[in-house]
Design a protein around this motif. Structure first.
Motif, PDB file in Angstrom:
ATOM      1  N   PRO A 182       0.828  -1.206   0.000  1.00 25.61           N
ATOM      2  CA  PRO A 182       0.000   0.000   0.000  1.00 25.61           C
ATOM      3  C   PRO A 182       0.868   1.265   0.000  1.00 25.61           C
ATOM      4  CG  PRO A 182       0.228  -0.787   2.229  1.00 25.61           C
ATOM      5  CD  PRO A 182       0.998  -1.750   1.351  1.00 25.61           C
ATOM      6  N   ILE A 183       0.239   2.374  -0.260  1.00 25.57           N
ATOM      7  CA  ILE A 183       0.913   3.670  -0.101  1.00 25.57           C
ATOM      8  C   ILE A 183       0.898   3.988   1.394  1.00 25.57           C
ATOM      9  CG2 ILE A 183       0.742   6.146  -0.597  1.00 25.57           C
ATOM     10  CD1 ILE A 183      -0.953   5.094  -3.150  1.00 25.57           C
ATOM     11  N   VAL A 184       2.071   4.187   1.943  1.00 26.64           N
ATOM     12  CA  VAL A 184       2.177   4.444   3.389  1.00 26.64           C
ATOM     13  C   VAL A 184       2.432   5.933   3.594  1.00 26.64           C
ATOM     14  CG1 VAL A 184       3.536   3.935   5.452  1.00 26.64           C
ATOM     15  CG2 VAL A 184       3.092   2.133   3.784  1.00 26.64           C
ATOM     16  N   TRP A 185       1.742   6.513   4.513  1.00 35.03           N
ATOM     17  CA  TRP A 185       1.928   7.946   4.743  1.00 35.03           C
ATOM     18  C   TRP A 185       1.496   8.288   6.162  1.00 35.03           C
ATOM     19  CZ3 TRP A 185      -2.508  11.141   5.436  1.00 35.03           C
ATOM     20  CH2 TRP A 185      -3.726  10.468   5.264  1.00 35.03           C
ATOM     21  N   GLY A 186       1.784   9.503   6.592  1.00 32.20           N
ATOM     22  CA  GLY A 186       1.317   9.908   7.910  1.00 32.20           C
ATOM     23  C   GLY A 186       2.130  11.040   8.492  1.00 32.20           C
ATOM     24  N   GLU A 187       1.609  11.580   9.539  1.00 35.06           N
ATOM     25  CA  GLU A 187       2.187  12.713  10.271  1.00 35.06           C
ATOM     26  C   GLU A 187       1.752  12.545  11.720  1.00 35.06           C
ATOM     27  OE1 GLU A 187       3.802  15.795   9.671  1.00 35.06           O
ATOM     28  OE2 GLU A 187       4.375  14.948   7.745  1.00 35.06           O
ATOM     29  N   PRO A 188       2.458  13.173  12.631  1.00 33.08           N
ATOM     30  CA  PRO A 188       2.021  13.045  14.027  1.00 33.08           C
ATOM     31  C   PRO A 188       0.670  13.705  14.288  1.00 33.08           C
ATOM     32  CG  PRO A 188       4.249  13.937  13.892  1.00 33.08           C
ATOM     33  CD  PRO A 188       3.693  13.955  12.506  1.00 33.08           C
ATOM     34  N   GLY A 189      -0.074  13.080  15.205  1.00 30.97           N
ATOM     35  CA  GLY A 189      -1.244  13.741  15.772  1.00 30.97           C
ATOM     36  C   GLY A 189      -0.747  14.580  16.943  1.00 30.97           C
ATOM     37  N   THR A 190      -1.356  15.653  17.324  1.00 29.94           N
ATOM     38  CA  THR A 190      -2.656  16.059  16.866  1.00 29.94           C
ATOM     39  C   THR A 190      -2.596  16.932  15.606  1.00 29.94           C
ATOM     40  OG1 THR A 190      -2.603  18.021  18.324  1.00 29.94           O
ATOM     41  CG2 THR A 190      -3.625  16.057  19.210  1.00 29.94           C
ATOM     42  N   ASN A 191      -1.390  17.234  15.121  1.00 36.51           N
ATOM     43  CA  ASN A 191      -1.292  18.138  13.964  1.00 36.51           C
ATOM     44  C   ASN A 191      -2.164  17.689  12.792  1.00 36.51           C
ATOM     45  OD1 ASN A 191       0.567  19.284  15.585  1.00 36.51           O
ATOM     46  ND2 ASN A 191       2.301  19.096  14.201  1.00 36.51           N
TER      47      ASN A 191
END
Ligand code: F6P
Length: 546
Positions: free
Chosen positions: A371-380
């Protein structure tokens, strides 16, 4: 269904998908008080709650059967025994040996690699301690205050991510910086605040041929030579590579070259000498704790039945969504600011490993793979892209990561962080029905027309899946375990998709073409023969480069 069958067993999952499509997680939670207990597991001090997924016991049974039929256990043994499971490069895949804490021999091609592994670790420890204590200094006798790692891909992302994650273990007077991009802005902006007398460069490259790294290394060398004289270079450089000859040729002192081996893939090399900048930044003992944490996850992966095995469960859920439901992306959302580069690190680990479209025997796959993996920290992320996760047309399975204890004492920050992460997975699972929205708007005193117009916009479909990984604190051990958890997840998925997770031919074509284009970009050769788009862009560049 056996591996190599037309559909690799994925069609058998479709009947479960159809059955589960008739119900929602909200209903399944309401019907079963024990759902959390049923669908959570622990390993290496990490709790995985996977109850907020579109699963029931029958789905999980089918998935474990799929893993067994695909030969996950046999393949795991082959990996541990040093078989050349990276068939296209004819290499063993032995990154687990780099962090192995036991006393048994680990054989690769008939040779026990543990004495070599421990020998390099000892050398890293001695060098690290000497730089940190000031026994090893810059050419003019100044204490080293800044370490600049020059590397890219696996020779950058792991150490850069880990250094950020372990900030509480760093020292204010010894900072680590990372330069990777061939864009001169990167090295320029890092060096502009540094003092050459107090700066140590680590040139990190498995092959020691990667163009970006060698270009940056040459610029760094020039920077030192111009400021301190050519003779200062050996005191301001160390190198990490499997290509010891090329390091020596670059002018690195023999005792400052740290080796590793071709059975360590670039994206699995953070445990090797590639971790040198981590050890310099947080101290060797903490680097060692990172290795121990990874080993704890290895033991869990190797010794726990599939049904309780965290990497296996996470891998199977990924397969379930990718192959039975057709979801194409996967979000990694750490509620841990220090894991701000974790998703970027996992992009290489996962997408360079399983972004493949032929099977081990070279036949086209008939099923979706990585899959395409992505992300950023929460809560931002909540104030940016979560809108799409909650109400968009794509379903995006998410991993939430959160520590029980922060490193800093700043109440009420951490309680708020935890409330947010729990709220997100709950909101994704529950959603909000039209009836609930209408009741809410009525209670706010809105009139009928307004409610009719607004309600559809305020409905949350819910039934959106997520895992939550809870751990006591982001210590070096836990970080090591988390990284190893995802490594093994990727391994299991690669076995099920029947691809080679350990080569990366897909990066080669761009490298070849860039090499061929350089003389044209430099105006030394004509761009004739390229397609009209490339020629047009080349023409624009040559006319405007100044
Ligand atoms: O081009 C891809 C790649 O080979 C990655 O797999 C690797 O981590 C990166 O480049 C850097 O390679 P090296 O460590 O040899 O410079």
């Amino acid at each position: 269904m056996a591996k190599g069958s037309k559909d690799n067993g994925f069609t058998a999952l479709n009947k479960h998908r159809k059955r589960l499509s008739e119900t929602t997680m909200r209903e399944m939670f309401a019907a079963d008080d024990a759902r959390f207990n049923r669908f959570s597991a622990q390993g290496a001090d990490i709790l995985l709650d996977y109850s907020k997924n579109r699963i029931d016991e029958d789905v999980m049974t089918a998935l474990f059967e799929l893993a067994r039929a695909a030969g996950v256990e046999e393949r795991r043994t082959q990996m541990c025994e040093g078989e050349h499971i990276n068939i296209t490069e004819d290499r063993a895949v032995m990154h687990m040996a780099l962090r192995y804490q036991g006393d048994k021999p680990v054989s690769v091609d008939g040779h026990d690699v543990m004495p070599d592994v421990r020998g390099v670790l000892k050398a890293i420890e001695a060098y690290t301690n000497a730089v940190r204590s000031g026994d090893i200094r810059g050419h003019g006798g100044e204490q080293i205050t800044d370490v600049v790692n020059i590397g890219i891909g696996g020779s950058d992302l792991g150490p850069a991510m880990v250094t950020l994650a372990l900030e509480p273990y760093t020292r204010a007077d010894l900072r680590a910086h990372y330069v990777s991009n061939v864009d001169g802005a990167h090295i320029h902006d890092v060096l502009k605040r540094l003092d050459p007398k107090k700066t140590l460069f680590i040139v990190a490259s498995k092959t020691f041929t990667t163009d970006e790294t060698m270009t940056n290394a040459n610029s760094a060398r020039k920077w030192i030579a111009e400021a301190l004289g050519e003779e200062a270079v050996p005191n301001h450089f160390a190198a990490v590579s499997t290509n010891l000859e090329a390091c020596a040729k670059f002018g690195i002192r023999e005792d400052r070259i740290f080796g590793f081996w071709d059975w360590v893939g670039g994206r699995y090399s953070v445990w090797s000498a590639i971790g040198l900048p981590i050890a310099l930044a947080v101290g060797y003992d903490n680097f060692d704790r990172l290795l121990a944490g990874a080993d704890a996850m290895d033991r869990h992966f190797l010794e726990t039945p599939l049904e309780d095995n965290l990497p296996v469960i996470m891998a199977l859920l990924g397969v379930w969504y990718r192959n039975a439901w057709g979801f194409s992306t996967h979000a990694v959302l750490p509620y841990d600011q220090r894991l701000s580069r974790f998703a970027a690190y996992l992009q290489q680990q996962d997408m360079e490993s399983n972004g493949k479209s032929v099977t081990l025997s070279g036949k086209p796959v008939d099923w979706p793979t990585g899959p395409i993996v992505w992300g950023e920290p929460g809560t931002n992320g909540q104030h940016a892209f979560y809108q799409l996760i909650h109400q968009g047309t794509d379903v995006i399975p998410c991993d939430f990561l959160i520590a029980a204890r922060p490193h800093e004492s700043l109440p009420p920050h951490h309680d708020k962080l935890v409330a947010n992460v729990l709220a997100q997975s709950e909101a994704l699972m529950l959603g909000k029905t039209k009836d609930e929205v209408v009741a809410e708007l009525k209670a706010q005193g809105l009139d009928k027309d307004k409610i009719k117009a607004l309600a559809p916009h305020k409905v949350f479909p819910g039934n959106r899946p997520s895992n939550t990984l809870f751990y006591p604190q982001l210590t070096p051990e836990i970080l090591g375990s988390l990284i190893a958890l995802y490594e093994h997840k990727v391994f299991v998925q690669g076995v099920i998709w029947n691809v080679n997770s350990y080569d990366q031919w897909g990066v080669e074509l761009g490298k070849q073409l860039a090499k061929a284009l350089l003389p044209k970009v430099q105006g030394q050769e004509s761009g004739e023969g390229h397609d009209s788009s490339t020629q047009g862009l080349l023409g624009y560049y040559l006319a405007n480069k100044g």
